[in-house]
Scaffold this motif. Structure first.
Motif, PDB file in Angstrom:
ATOM      1  N   VAL A 245       0.840  -1.205   0.000  1.00 28.72           N
ATOM      2  CA  VAL A 245       0.000   0.000   0.000  1.00 28.72           C
ATOM      3  C   VAL A 245       0.874   1.254   0.000  1.00 28.72           C
ATOM      4  O   VAL A 245       0.642   2.201  -0.753  1.00 28.72           O
TER       5      VAL A 245
ATOM      6  N   ALA B  82      -0.271   2.982  -3.450  1.00 30.16           N
ATOM      7  CA  ALA B  82      -1.546   3.709  -3.381  1.00 30.16           C
ATOM      8  C   ALA B  82      -1.312   5.215  -3.530  1.00 30.16           C
ATOM      9  O   ALA B  82      -0.413   5.782  -2.916  1.00 30.16           O
TER      10      ALA B  82
ATOM     11  N   ASN C  75     -12.282  -0.594  -1.140  1.00 37.10           N
ATOM     12  CA  ASN C  75     -11.089  -1.443  -0.978  1.00 37.10           C
ATOM     13  C   ASN C  75     -11.388  -2.533   0.023  1.00 37.10           C
ATOM     14  O   ASN C  75     -11.914  -2.259   1.108  1.00 37.10           O
TER      15      ASN C  75
ATOM     16  N   LEU D 144      -9.263  -5.206   2.092  1.00 32.41           N
ATOM     17  CA  LEU D 144      -7.955  -5.772   2.444  1.00 32.41           C
ATOM     18  C   LEU D 144      -8.207  -7.163   2.998  1.00 32.41           C
ATOM     19  O   LEU D 144      -8.815  -7.329   4.063  1.00 32.41           O
TER      20      LEU D 144
ATOM     21  N   ILE E 174      -4.074  -1.353  -7.535  1.00 25.11           N
ATOM     22  CA  ILE E 174      -3.554  -0.954  -6.209  1.00 25.11           C
ATOM     23  C   ILE E 174      -3.387   0.564  -6.148  1.00 25.11           C
ATOM     24  O   ILE E 174      -3.737   1.198  -5.145  1.00 25.11           O
TER      25      ILE E 174
ATOM     26  N   THR F 200     -12.267   1.810   2.877  1.00 22.30           N
ATOM     27  CA  THR F 200     -11.493   0.558   2.994  1.00 22.30           C
ATOM     28  C   THR F 200     -12.075  -0.290   4.107  1.00 22.30           C
ATOM     29  O   THR F 200     -12.353   0.214   5.196  1.00 22.30           O
TER      30      THR F 200
ATOM     31  N   ALA G 151      -2.036  -1.842   7.272  1.00 18.40           N
ATOM     32  CA  ALA G 151      -2.200  -1.393   5.880  1.00 18.40           C
ATOM     33  C   ALA G 151      -3.357  -0.402   5.771  1.00 18.40           C
ATOM     34  O   ALA G 151      -3.284   0.584   5.027  1.00 18.40           O
TER      35      ALA G 151
ATOM     36  N   LEU H  72      -3.017   3.424   4.469  1.00 16.36           N
ATOM     37  CA  LEU H  72      -3.816   3.933   3.352  1.00 16.36           C
ATOM     38  C   LEU H  72      -4.564   5.205   3.750  1.00 16.36           C
ATOM     39  O   LEU H  72      -4.661   6.159   2.968  1.00 16.36           O
TER      40      LEU H  72
END
Ligand code: SF4
Length: 460
Positions: free
Chosen positions: A159, A163, A174, A176, A230, A239, A250, A254
């Motif tokens: 990330v 990103a 998103n 994860l 990504i 996310t 992560a 982000l």
């Protein structure tokens, strides 16, 4: 057998682990990296580490796992591995042509103090990284954490490297993925597609570690999250991280880097955790829950109701990773089973607290431990003190299952002696049915084997 001499008297241990309930950080880093399209994992350390990590992944997924190594010898072990890594980057891009090299450290390179960021910057300066190609990295010393920590560190590294925010919000969510099977990643995508949610799933090992036999060896199979996908995560609406241990760092990265808000939810294992997952997804994407998803839930509920008498009150021992264990013990408690023993080698104070909270009402007597001394030896001692009806965990439990004659369902990582885990999901409502089918299968086989002739039933 290995554990035949396990004593049933538990003694406090501080500095000794016997048969750990975890494995190496770099294995997690390799697995996360394999979920990126065109990515070659690279182990910065000695050959032995790389061989062990590759072989564990290969044995679990029954697929040839490719990875390169800096191949430390005595010189690199004393003076540092910069020259080896610079050489490796050059060779890998010219011979194996990946899109990305994902470098992770090992115990040795961490102890020497090699700075991966600095070495990779030097490789870029020296023109060893071709235009449009990438080298990413994660620090994964195996004397702390576990394979789950390594997975989380590499996910954060991916990330961090890719990103990017363009301030143009995309109507996508998103997701994860925590450490789950390729089949589970496919199931997550299927559920989101049924719900009509455009998404980026990171990482995505489906069609990488469960790729079909085509008669031709593909060094980089067609699956995996692509670089443009990504990059676009920085412009997503939201996310959702599945599993705190594997995805929290992560998700935070982000948000800090691209201001994409996030929420963490458990891996959707069983009824309650899947309910939370589906509702969190619906909220994040601003959609309602379609009938098709409710119908899958209904099927799982139907099976629980039909077979409840076989689950009721059964004592279960479990070992594995925190993100899997928490929703799994919740599921077992939901169907009136009793998860009485739970161990995880992965550290983190929150685990034991959360597990006790989940079981407080229904299984207050549960013994729960995680960290370095929460090992398979302790699990065996607990079982010897007071037996259980079922074991759930990775392959390393087969010694206990055999010695104590206890039905055993293989779940988690690694599974070295069975197949199917890569192909049949255990996530979502349909995955819940798969878990129950496996549990019922071993419990009923045992009933059949043990029942006297007069009560041996054809219909169960
Ligand atoms: S524990 Fe450290 S030295 Fe051993 S295989 Fe894992 S990374 Fe290599």
């Amino acid at each position: 057998m290995l554990l035949r001499h396990t004593t049933n008297k538990v003694k406090e241990r501080e500095a000794l682990t016997v048969n750990p309930a975890k494995t190496c950080q770099p294995i997690g880093a390799m697995y996360a990296a394999l979920g990126i399209h065109g990515c070659l994992p690279h182990s910065h350390g000695s050959q032995g580490c790389c061989s062990y990590h590759r072989s564990t992944l290969t044995r679990h997924y029954k697929e040839p796992v490719m990875a390169a190594t800096s191949s430390f010898t005595e010189g690199a072990s004393v003076f540092g591995g910069q020259a080896n890594l610079l050489n490796a980057i050059n060779t890998i891009f010219s011979v194996y042509e990946p899109e990305i090299i994902a470098v992770h450290s090992t115990c040795l390179s961490e102890t020497i103090g090699d700075d991966l960021g600095q070495i990779i910057a030097k490789a870029r300066e020296d023109g060893k990284i071709p235009e449009g190609k990438h080298v990413i990295h994660a620090s994964t010393p195996s004397y702390v954490g576990s394979h789950v920590t390594g997975y989380a560190n590499m996910l954060e590294g991916i990330v961090k490297h890719f990103a990017m925010s363009t301030d143009e919000i995309k109507r996508q969510v998103n997701l994860l993925a925590g450490w789950v099977e390729p089949a589970d990643m496919r199931e997550l995508k299927r559920m989101m597609s049924v719900m009509g949610i455009k998404n980026v799933l990171l990482p995505d090992t489906s069609e990488v570690l469960d790729a079909p036999m085509t008669g031709k060896h593909e060094f980089y199979p067609k699956g995996g999250t692509t670089v443009p996908e990504i990059v676009s995560m920085g412009d997503s609406m939201f996310t959702l991280g599945l599993g705190e241990w594997a995805t929290k760092s992560a998700a935070i990265k982000l948000e800090n880097q691209c201001k994409v808000k996030f929420a963490l939810t458990d891996l959707p294992i069983g009824i309650s955790a899947t309910d939370r997952f589906v509702m969190a997804l619906a909220k994040a994407a601003g959609v309602s829950i379609p009938e098709a998803i409710s119908s899958e839930r209904g099927k799982l509920m139907d099976m629980i109701t039909d077979m409840h008498q076989y689950f009721y009150g059964k004592r279960v021992a479990l070992w594995g990773d925190p993100d899997q264990l928490l929703p799994l013990i919740e599921f077992l408690a939901d169907i009136d089973m009793k998860p009485v023993y739970v161990v995880s080698g992965t550290p983190g104070k929150a685990f034991s607290k959360k597990a006790h909270e989940i079981l407080a009402e229904k299984v207050p007597e549960a013994k729960i431990k995680n960290g370095a001394t929460a090992d398979m030896f302790l699990m065996h001692q607990w079982i010897k003190e007071e037996p259980v009806d079922l074991l759930i965990g990775n392959t390393y439990g087969k010694y206990i299952a055999r010695d104590e004659n206890i039905p055993f369902v293989r779940m988690g990582f690694p599974i070295l002696d069975r197949v199917g885990h890569s192909y049949f999901p255990t996530l979502g409502y349909m995955g819940g049915i798969r878990i129950l089918e496996k549990i019922l299968g071993v419990l009923m086989d045992k009933m059949d084997a043990d029942s006297p002739e007069e009560s041996f039933e054809l219909v169960m």
